[in-house]
Design an enzyme around this catalytic site. Structure first.
Site, PDB file in Angstrom:
ATOM      1  N   GLY A   1      17.069   9.251 -12.396  1.00 13.72           N
ATOM      2  CA  GLY A   1      17.207  10.098 -11.225  1.00 13.72           C
ATOM      3  C   GLY A   1      15.932  10.840 -10.869  1.00 13.72           C
TER       4      GLY A   1
ATOM      5  N   GLY B   1       0.852  -1.179   0.000  1.00 19.26           N
ATOM      6  CA  GLY B   1       0.000   0.000   0.000  1.00 19.26           C
ATOM      7  C   GLY B   1       0.885   1.225   0.000  1.00 19.26           C
ATOM      8  N   LYS B   2       0.595   2.179  -0.859  1.00 18.70           N
ATOM      9  CA  LYS B   2       1.495   3.321  -1.008  1.00 18.70           C
ATOM     10  C   LYS B   2       1.680   4.067   0.308  1.00 18.70           C
ATOM     11  CE  LYS B   2       2.061   5.347  -4.797  1.00 18.70           C
ATOM     12  NZ  LYS B   2       3.182   4.503  -5.233  1.00 18.70           N
ATOM     13  N   GLY B   3       0.591   4.280   1.034  1.00 16.53           N
ATOM     14  CA  GLY B   3       0.713   5.000   2.297  1.00 16.53           C
ATOM     15  C   GLY B   3       1.552   4.243   3.303  1.00 16.53           C
ATOM     16  N   ALA B   4       1.253   2.955   3.461  1.00 12.12           N
ATOM     17  CA  ALA B   4       2.008   2.139   4.424  1.00 12.12           C
ATOM     18  C   ALA B   4       3.472   2.039   4.025  1.00 12.12           C
ATOM     19  CB  ALA B   4       1.381   0.748   4.516  1.00 12.12           C
TER      20      ALA B   4
ATOM     21  N   SER C   1      16.475   0.368  -2.612  1.00 13.58           N
ATOM     22  CA  SER C   1      15.297  -0.490  -2.487  1.00 13.58           C
ATOM     23  C   SER C   1      15.101  -1.411  -3.685  1.00 13.58           C
ATOM     24  CB  SER C   1      14.039   0.367  -2.286  1.00 13.58           C
ATOM     25  OG  SER C   1      13.620   0.970  -3.501  1.00 13.58           O
TER      26      SER C   1
ATOM     27  N   ASP D   1       7.654   4.831  -3.587  1.00 13.67           N
ATOM     28  CA  ASP D   1       7.233   5.016  -2.192  1.00 13.67           C
ATOM     29  C   ASP D   1       8.440   5.173  -1.278  1.00 13.67           C
ATOM     30  OD1 ASP D   1       4.595   4.750  -2.983  1.00 13.67           O
ATOM     31  OD2 ASP D   1       4.572   2.591  -2.619  1.00 13.67           O
TER      32      ASP D   1
ATOM     33  N   MET E   1      12.287   9.661 -11.692  1.00 15.32           N
ATOM     34  CA  MET E   1      12.487   9.171 -13.060  1.00 15.32           C
ATOM     35  C   MET E   1      13.249   7.849 -13.102  1.00 15.32           C
ATOM     36  SD  MET E   1      13.303  12.781 -15.031  1.00 15.32           S
ATOM     37  CE  MET E   1      14.900  12.989 -14.220  1.00 15.32           C
ATOM     38  N   GLY E   2      13.164   7.063 -12.036  1.00 12.81           N
ATOM     39  CA  GLY E   2      13.804   5.766 -12.034  1.00 12.81           C
ATOM     40  C   GLY E   2      15.304   5.876 -12.206  1.00 12.81           C
TER      41      GLY E   2
END
Length: 308
Positions: free
Chosen positions: A227, A42-45, A285, A255, A223-224
């Site tokens: 950068g 979940g984006k928020g979590a 990540s 995220d 932008m992955g």
């Protein structure tokens, strides 16, 4: 309840259901997936966990399901030292996200919102004491838009900066855009908001300028591998180079960036430094599988570690 919250994330939680595939199936085709994993997402979590693992005092305002996934999600917040006084239990099942990760690290994600739809504007009013403690509020678009709009108005009322991640991508009301302090889209989200191409850095800059013309104070485009780009209404342009890493799974990298940026912003870092550190943390990540489980714990020299 944690006092003097650095980062309050108002947003979603889901259970990630991740299938790793060599390629996605065509219409009507069945393809064997070499492996499957479950994880918290979940984006928020995700953003809350990233900020917490970097040392921020984080609180989460969200709605988990009335099922086993909801129980596990609440326990995961506690395990990650996130304040749960704003974590409610809804009447629906927990949100889930079937995720398909290809061999090159690219991903495709479906979202079933479940109990996230029960995070209504009225919930925010019940948690106003929690909101007023935050140094910065982080929002995304996996909860009802009226809730985000209410959160933005409350943040403005109490002079709390807003970091807004417009994901999943869809157009935003102009008056909402004008109240956002830091808008952080990725390239596809930038295109969805502006209807402009972003295949080159120059095109990305033009699209970002379009958002600035709408009244957004700061646009930070992730932008992955290229950068991140930061542009302001004051004509400032900063391009942070991408990190040369071996990308295994890009799920949740955006995220990781948003959560890390919120942490460094709340700590009083300059925006240049906060963006550079967030960019480096996001790069770390993608070097491991999964979303939250790929986020490193506290790392005081993130940039140096990636570049070493």
């Amino acid at each position: 309840m944690v006092k003097d919250i650095d980062v309050l994330v108002i947003g979603s939680n889901v259970m990630d259901l991740i299938s790793y595939v060599e390629r996605l199936p065509h219409k009507g085709e069945t393809v064997e997936a070499p492996s499957f994993e479950m994880g918290f997402g979940g984006k928020g979590a995700n953003q809350a966990v990233a900020a917490s693992r970097l040392g921020a005092r984080v609180a989460m305002l969200t709605c988990v399901g009335n099922d086993g996934f909801g129980v596990k999600t609440r326990a995961n917040f506690v395990a990650n030292h996130i304040d749960i006084s704003g974590v409610l239990t809804g009447n629906q099942s927990n949100g889930v996200a079937p995720i398909f990760v290809e061999s090159n690290g690219d991903n495709r994600i479906l979202i079933v919102q479940g109990a996230n739809t029960e995070l209504t504007p009225e919930v925010l009013l019940d948690k106003i004491d929690l909101i007023k403690q935050a140094k910065v509020i982080v929002l995304q678009q996996e909860i009802p838009m009226p809730t985000n709009i209410k959160a933005i108005h409350l943040a403005k009322k109490y002079n709390i900066p807003i970091i807004y991640n417009p994901a999943p991508a869809h157009k935003l009301p102009l008056d909402v855009l004008q109240m956002v302090d830091y808008l952080i889209p990725n390239e596809s989200e930038l295109t969805a908001i502006t209807n402009m191409p972003v295949s080159t850095v120059q095109e990305t800059k033009s699209a970002a300028r379009r958002l600035l013309s709408f009244g957004v104070a700061n646009v930070i485009v992730t932008m992955g591998e290229r950068g991140a780009l930061w542009m302001t209404a004051g004509q400032k342009e900063t391009l942070v180079d991408g990190q040369n890493v071996n990308a295994i799974d890009t799920t949740g990298a955006g995220d990781a960036f948003v959560g890390a940026f919120a942490h460094y912003f709340a700590q009083g870092e300059s925006l240049d430094a906060a963006i550079a550190q967030a960019n480096a943390y996001a790069a770390l990540s993608v070097m491991a599988r999964g979303t939250q489980k790929s986020y490193p714990n506290i790392c005081s020299h993130v940039t140096k570690e990636v570049q070493a």
